[in-house]
Design an enzyme around this catalytic site. Structure first.
Site, PDB file in Angstrom:
ATOM      1  N   HIS A 151       0.812  -1.226   0.000  1.00 36.11           N
ATOM      2  CA  HIS A 151       0.000   0.000   0.000  1.00 36.11           C
ATOM      3  C   HIS A 151       0.844   1.276   0.000  1.00 36.11           C
ATOM      4  O   HIS A 151       0.323   2.365  -0.275  1.00 36.11           O
ATOM      5  CB  HIS A 151      -0.913   0.058   1.226  1.00 36.11           C
ATOM      6  CG  HIS A 151      -1.968  -1.001   1.266  1.00 36.11           C
ATOM      7  ND1 HIS A 151      -2.800  -1.253   0.203  1.00 36.11           N
ATOM      8  CD2 HIS A 151      -2.340  -1.863   2.247  1.00 36.11           C
ATOM      9  CE1 HIS A 151      -3.641  -2.237   0.529  1.00 36.11           C
ATOM     10  NE2 HIS A 151      -3.378  -2.629   1.756  1.00 36.11           N
ATOM     11  N   HIS A 165      -6.355  -7.175  -0.448  1.00 37.66           N
ATOM     12  CA  HIS A 165      -6.528  -5.736  -0.647  1.00 37.66           C
ATOM     13  C   HIS A 165      -5.826  -5.287  -1.924  1.00 37.66           C
ATOM     14  O   HIS A 165      -4.884  -5.944  -2.379  1.00 37.66           O
ATOM     15  CB  HIS A 165      -5.989  -4.970   0.568  1.00 37.66           C
ATOM     16  CG  HIS A 165      -6.622  -5.416   1.854  1.00 37.66           C
ATOM     17  ND1 HIS A 165      -6.003  -6.282   2.732  1.00 37.66           N
ATOM     18  CD2 HIS A 165      -7.837  -5.127   2.384  1.00 37.66           C
ATOM     19  CE1 HIS A 165      -6.809  -6.514   3.756  1.00 37.66           C
ATOM     20  NE2 HIS A 165      -7.933  -5.835   3.580  1.00 37.66           N
ATOM     21  N   ASP A 203      -4.639 -12.884   3.459  1.00 38.64           N
ATOM     22  CA  ASP A 203      -5.909 -12.364   3.992  1.00 38.64           C
ATOM     23  C   ASP A 203      -7.092 -12.635   3.063  1.00 38.64           C
ATOM     24  O   ASP A 203      -8.206 -12.209   3.343  1.00 38.64           O
ATOM     25  CB  ASP A 203      -5.802 -10.869   4.346  1.00 38.64           C
ATOM     26  CG  ASP A 203      -4.971 -10.067   3.375  1.00 38.64           C
ATOM     27  OD1 ASP A 203      -4.706 -10.553   2.254  1.00 38.64           O
ATOM     28  OD2 ASP A 203      -4.587  -8.931   3.721  1.00 38.64           O
TER      29      ASP A 203
HETATM   30  C1  3YP Z   1      -5.766  -1.426   6.363  1.00 38.68           C
HETATM   31  C2  3YP Z   1      -6.874  -0.678   7.037  1.00 38.68           C
HETATM   32  C3  3YP Z   1      -8.139  -1.420   6.773  1.00 38.68           C
HETATM   33  C4  3YP Z   1      -7.758  -2.676   6.057  1.00 38.68           C
HETATM   34  C5  3YP Z   1      -6.287  -2.813   6.244  1.00 38.68           C
HETATM   35  C6  3YP Z   1      -5.656  -3.608   5.140  1.00 38.68           C
HETATM   36  C7  3YP Z   1      -4.246  -3.972   5.449  1.00 38.68           C
HETATM   37  C8  3YP Z   1      -3.773  -5.048   4.529  1.00 38.68           C
HETATM   38  O1  3YP Z   1      -3.775  -6.217   4.806  1.00 38.68           O
HETATM   39  N1  3YP Z   1      -3.379  -4.708   3.313  1.00 38.68           N
HETATM   40  O2  3YP Z   1      -2.972  -5.625   2.436  1.00 38.68           O
HETATM   41 ZN    ZN Z   2      -4.122  -7.173   2.782  1.00 38.61          ZN
END
Ligand code: 3YP
Ligand code: ZN
Length: 373
Positions: free
Chosen positions: A146, A185, A271
């Site tokens: 991210h 995600h 996830d």
């Molecule tokens: C970050 C805030 C809400 C969901 C979360 C995701 C983190 C993650 O596993 N990104 O791949």
């Molecule tokens: Zn994730």
């Protein structure tokens, strides 16, 4: 080191990346009713995966690769001076700081752990490209997919895979890199780094519109010269093993075949498993195994088997280890250690391909024509 071997990066310091007490993913706040708890992104999933790799005996089939800290120069190939300087400065504070969005805390000394994570992915990629190993898995923390040039977000500090991809291209003579992201995600950060670059193909499979908000729709396809070289597969909530496999077979592998990468990288989050608390997909360890087989096949066909994976999310401390084990033992080509949860999880309804999932995947097929090797 045997060139047929699978490399493995892990370091105890990754478990010391301190996300502190939170109320899951927000800072605790009594006035808002947010009772202190552990942060979702704590050490357990990764530490327990490492321990299962040891206890199962898989570690004996792997070649340990020592992570080294990424240099400032390596980080600055992706991130701004300001972002690096801020992380470094907050890392000096007695209680650390946050990577950028208030949901991505790190403790005192967190800068050193984040540079070790990025450097661990660099080390894995370097071992693969130099032919010391055939493929490699970097079990690093904090995650990276991210993080954008000017900030961390979503538990990520630095864009580990993007930093490693730039290193491969600028220092190791690698020209074309494909990055497949199966974290549940959207891999927005990795995508943003290479959004106008036709020599880096990013493909993100994710649950439709979970995180970041309104990110990763099918119409995000790259910009300028990079148009067509970002692919998003926003799978509907409830997609299981055979929905994911359909996406791999109909979009991901054909895209790789058209692109003809010199190196395949994977943002490996667990996830999307059926047991994850943060998302609503239904993968089993067997689904992860089958996806790994598809990518190994593509790597063998297209780039002499060169494949490196970097760990991202995954928040069920009991089930992530079995998914991770399935992936890494498949990469290593060793016999499988049985997942005791598989009979139960594979019996959940929703494992098969559903018509609405097929429709989404089929809608992406025309995009393949815009990819050129
Ligand atoms: C970050 C805030 C809400 C969901 C979360 C995701 C983190 C993650 O596993 N990104 O791949
Ligand atoms: Zn994730």
């Amino acid at each position: 080191m045997a060139p047929s071997a699978t490399g493995y990066v892990y370091h105890e310091l990754f478990g010391w990346h301190d996300t502190g007490t939170a109320a899951g993913l927000m800072p605790s706040d009594p006035a808002a009713g947010l009772q202190p708890f552990v942060h979702f992104e704590n050490a357990e999933t990764k530490r327990r995966l490492h321990e299962l790799i040891v206890i199962s005996g898989l570690v004996d089939s792997l070649v340990r690769i020592r992570p080294v800290h990424a240099s400032e120069q390596q980080i600055l190939r992706v991130h701004t001076d300001e972002h690096l300087a801020r992380i470094k400065a907050e890392s000096e504070l007695p209680k650390g700081g946050d990577a950028g969005d208030g949901m991505s805390p790190f403790g005192h000394g967190g800068y050193q752990i984040a540079t070790l994570a990025a450097g661990g992915v660099i080390a894995a990629v370097e071992a693969v490209v130099k032919g010391d190993v055939q493929n490699a898995y970097a079990l690093v923390r904090p995650p990276g997919h991210h993080a954008i040039a000017e900030s961390g977000m979503g538990f990520c500090t630095f864009s580990n895979l993007a930093i490693a991809a730039r290193h491969a291209r600028e220092q190791l003579g690698v020209e074309r890199v494909a990055i497949v992201d199966w974290d549940v995600h959207h891999g927005n950060g990795t995508q943003s780094v290479f959004v106008d670059d036709p020599l880096v193909l990013t493909i993100s499979l994710h649950q439709d519109n979970v995180f970041p908000p309104n990110s990763g729709a099918v119409d995000e396809r790259g910009t300028g010269a990079g148009h067509g070289y970002a692919i998003n597969v926003p799978l509907p909530a409830g997609t299981g093993d055979f929905g994911y496999l359909y996406a791999m077979d109909e979009v991901v592998v054909p895209a790789l075949q058209r692109f003809r990468p010199d190196l395949i990288l994977v943002a490996s989050g667990f996830d999307a498993s059926a047991m994850d608390p943060l998302a609503r997909q239904l993968l089993t360890s067997e689904g992860y195994r089958l996806m790994t087989e598809r990518l190994l096949g593509a790597a063998t066909e297209l780039c002499a088997g060169r494949l490196a994976m970097s760990h991202e999310g995954g928040y069920n401390p009991v089930y992530v280890p079995f998914c991770g084990l399935a992936v890494i033992e498949t990469m290593a080509g060793v016999p499988h250690f049985a997942d005791p949860y598989l009979p139960m999880v594979s019996g959940f309804a929703g494992r098969s391909l559903q018509p609405h999932q097929q429709k989404l995947v089929d809608s992406l097929r025309p995009f393949l024509d815009d990819i050129h090797g």
